[in-house]
Structure formats: structure tokens, C-alpha cells
Design an enzyme around this catalytic site. Structure first.
Site, PDB file in Angstrom:
ATOM      1  N   ASP A   1       0.806  -1.277   0.036  1.00 20.90           N
ATOM      2  CA  ASP A   1      -0.146  -0.056  -0.014  1.00 20.90           C
ATOM      3  C   ASP A   1       0.825   1.372  -0.098  1.00 20.90           C
ATOM      4  O   ASP A   1       1.709   1.289   1.046  1.00 20.90           O
ATOM      5  CB  ASP A   1      -0.848   0.019   1.288  1.00 20.90           C
TER       6      ASP A   1
ATOM      7  N   LYS B   1      -1.960  -9.878 -13.578  1.00 20.59           N
ATOM      8  CA  LYS B   1      -2.772  -9.411 -14.404  1.00 20.59           C
ATOM      9  C   LYS B   1      -3.065  -7.928 -14.151  1.00 20.59           C
ATOM     10  O   LYS B   1      -3.423  -7.152 -15.179  1.00 20.59           O
ATOM     11  CB  LYS B   1      -4.204 -10.092 -14.209  1.00 20.59           C
TER      12      LYS B   1
END
Length: 248
Positions: A153, A227
Site C-alpha cells: 500500500d 494481471k
């Protein structure tokens, strides 16, 4: 793509703190922020079936990982593996190496254990708790060949930068746990966080930047492309990889 690693401190860290004070502070913060997420029936079943074989408990304390894996092999420690896709790819591609993954979110732990069982992997073990606690309590000094921190994060807002996991005390903890010659590999898709990582590790004692230009390395082949990363590349988003080697 992991987004679970970030500090939740009760007071800010300063550059004037002594190493002892920083270590004390490191015990009061977490390497993650809890995210909501529903666990599927398949993930829950994988947890129930796979945890007795592949799960490790913080309460068991300092581990002899040679005994855990039944061999002596290069050892990678991954902080915040998300849903485990990269962990599975790396472990399947390098059966001669052992991987210890840490993730607090049960859906991700279940997904990784599902993949481990489906692929018949034996070189993965999992903790489901705070990675910093695992490093302090369960990992011997100078015992890791690699530590991975992929897409933590970034805590975009300036007032939240103190919550980022990459801080001076974190760098020192990683240095202690790496073997001399071991490598901390970080990756982020947020350039300001990459600059922050570079600043912190460049100032940390006992590390050498492996980038030829003293900044970033080319994307290493051993780091799988997710992805999410592929989608970001199509949109023109960058990814920055940093590798720092313990030199003493």
C-alpha cells in the site's frame, strides 16, 4: 497485486530516534491494514485441508526452517502475498528453493493454499499474521536469501506517509534477517513510493543498491507479471523494481 502492507502507527518515526528506539517503535506497528473480503467455499476448504501441512503459527516462535522443509535450500520470505498468484508461480518455477509467505487476509491465504495443493508444491509455507511479528519472533538472524515486498500500500496522501511499511527501522530489521549477500527486492506501481523506498534504503547502513544507475533495476525475470500489472501497462502505468543487497 498486494495492497495490504502499511504501517498503522500511534506516533511518527523521526530520523533522530536511536536504533533501540526505532526497534521499540517497530513493535507497536503493523505491516498491514485490514481489508474487507469474503472467503469462498473453495478457499475455506483449502484452508481447512492445507493448513495442517503448510501453515505455520506465530506462537511456535523461532523456527528451524531446514527442519520445516526437510532440507537446506535457498530461502525466500514474501511480505503480503495478496492472493498468492506470484508466490505460486515463483515456487513452481524454482522447486529447488523454499518460500515462506505471510498474509493476514484469509481469502488470500485460502487461495494460495488451494494453488499449492492443486499444483502439488512442497516448497511453500504460510503464516497468516503480521509479517513484522514473524520476522522478529520466528526468523533467525542471517537466515534468509531473499525478502520480497511487491506492491505494498503506497499511502498516497502526505499525512499518511508515516504508515508506509518501508521505513528506517524496517530496513534494519530486514538487514538483520538477510544473509550477507541476501537481497531485498521491492516493487511498486507508484513512483513517489518508489522514490521513498530508494531514499530509505540508500540511507540504510549495510545495503548496496544493485541497480547500475543507483536507482531502479530492470524488471527481474523471476518476478511474475500480474494481471493487474499487465492492465496497468496497457494504460501506460509504470512499475519500479528495487533491489538492495546486504553487504555486512
Amino acid at each position: 497485486m498486494a495492497r495490504s502492507c502499511g504501517y498503522t502507527p500511534s506516533f511518527p518515526m523521526t530520523d533522530t530516534q536511536t536504533p533501540a528506539e526505532q526497534q521499540t517503535r517497530l513493535r507497536t506497528i503493523k505491516s498491514f491494514v485490514m481489508r474487507a473480503g469474503r472467503i469462498t467455499e473453495g478457499q475455506q476448504r483449502a484452508l481447512e485441508q492445507g493448513w495442517p501441512q503448510f501453515g505455520l503459527e506465530l506462537e511456535d516462535g523461532l523456527q528451524d526452517f531446514d527442519a520445516v522443509f526437510g532440507r537446506s535450500a535457498p530461502r525466500t520470505f514474501e511480505i503480503g502475498f495478496g492472493m498468492g498468484h506470484s508466490t505460486l508461480e515463483m515456487a513452481a518455477a524454482a522447486p529447488e528453493q523454499d518460500f515462506i509467505g505471510v498474509e493476514v487476509h484469509r481469502p488470500g491465504v485460502g487461495a494460495l493454499l488451494m494453488g499449492v495443493q492443486q499444483r502439488g508444491l512442497s516448497n511453500v509455507r504460510v503464516y497468516s499474521c503480521d509479517a513484522l511479528d514473524v520476522l522478529r519472533q520466528c526468523v533467525a538472524d542471517a537466515s534468509l536469501d531473499r525478502v520480497l515486498l511487491f506492491f505494498p500500500d503506497p499511502w498516497h496522501k502526505a499525512r499518511h506517509h508515516k504508515r508506509r511499511i518501508v521505513q528506517p527501522a524496517f530496513a534494519e530489521l530486514i538487514r538483520q534477517k538477510l544473509k550477507v549477500g541476501g537481497v531485498l527486492h521491492m516493487a511498486t506501481d507508484w513512483e513517489p513510493y518508489a522514490e521513498h523506498m530508494l531514499e530509505v534504503l540508500s540511507a540504510a547502513p549495510g545495503f548496496r543498491n544493485l541497480a547500475a544507475d543507483g536507482r531502479w533495476v530492470e524488471r527481474p525475470e523471476e518476478r511474475p507479471v500480474t494481471k493487474f500489472e499487465r492492465r496497468g501497462e496497457r494504460l501506460g502505468h509504470g512499475v519500479w523494481d528495487l533491489k538492495f543487497q546486504r553487504i555486512d
